[in-house]
Design an enzyme around this catalytic site. Structure first.
Site, PDB file in Angstrom:
ATOM      1  N   ASP A  67      31.488  38.936  38.103  1.00 38.60           N
ATOM      2  CA  ASP A  67      32.320  39.719  37.193  1.00 38.60           C
ATOM      3  C   ASP A  67      31.530  40.242  35.997  1.00 38.60           C
ATOM      4  O   ASP A  67      31.693  41.387  35.587  1.00 38.60           O
ATOM      5  CB  ASP A  67      33.486  38.868  36.689  1.00 38.60           C
ATOM      6  CG  ASP A  67      34.420  38.433  37.811  1.00 38.60           C
ATOM      7  OD1 ASP A  67      34.414  39.080  38.876  1.00 38.60           O
ATOM      8  OD2 ASP A  67      35.149  37.442  37.616  1.00 38.60           O
ATOM      9  N   GLY A  68      30.666  39.406  35.446  1.00 35.00           N
ATOM     10  CA  GLY A  68      29.888  39.809  34.276  1.00 35.00           C
ATOM     11  C   GLY A  68      28.948  40.957  34.570  1.00 35.00           C
ATOM     12  O   GLY A  68      28.797  41.877  33.760  1.00 35.00           O
TER      13      GLY A  68
END
Length: 93
Positions: A67-68
């Site tokens: 996600d990051g």
């Protein structure tokens, strides 16, 4: 879409690096120009672009990571409206 940028969380594991190589090989079979960020390109012994410049030179961006990594790529893209394809290699996603 012939110029494909690849954002990848630094390939610290053998599996991630091998998957990255596989993706690059497939894209090149379809005569796509693969654009890598400098850190990943250095690992593969080739030249790359700064992450900040990749949205300007790519038709689409593939993000390999979690996600990051996907959020980082989206922030860099800003308002350029380039499609982003995420391939989850993280632990949450």
């Amino acid at each position: 879409m012939k110029r494909i940028g690849i954002f990848c969380k630094t390939a610290k594991t053998t599996e991630t690096l091998e998957f990255l190589k596989f993706v690059i090989e497939v894209l090149r079979r379809y005569h796509c120009e693969v654009i890598l960020d400098i850190d990943i390109a250095r690992l593969l012994g080739t030249k790359g672009e700064t992450k900040a410049s990749m949205p300007s030179v790519s038709d689409i961006i593939i993000v390999l990571g979690g996600d990051g990594t996907l959020l980082s790529a989206a922030r860099l893209e800003g308002d350029k409206e380039i499609p982003i394809v995420g391939i989850n290699l993280g632990s949450l996603g």
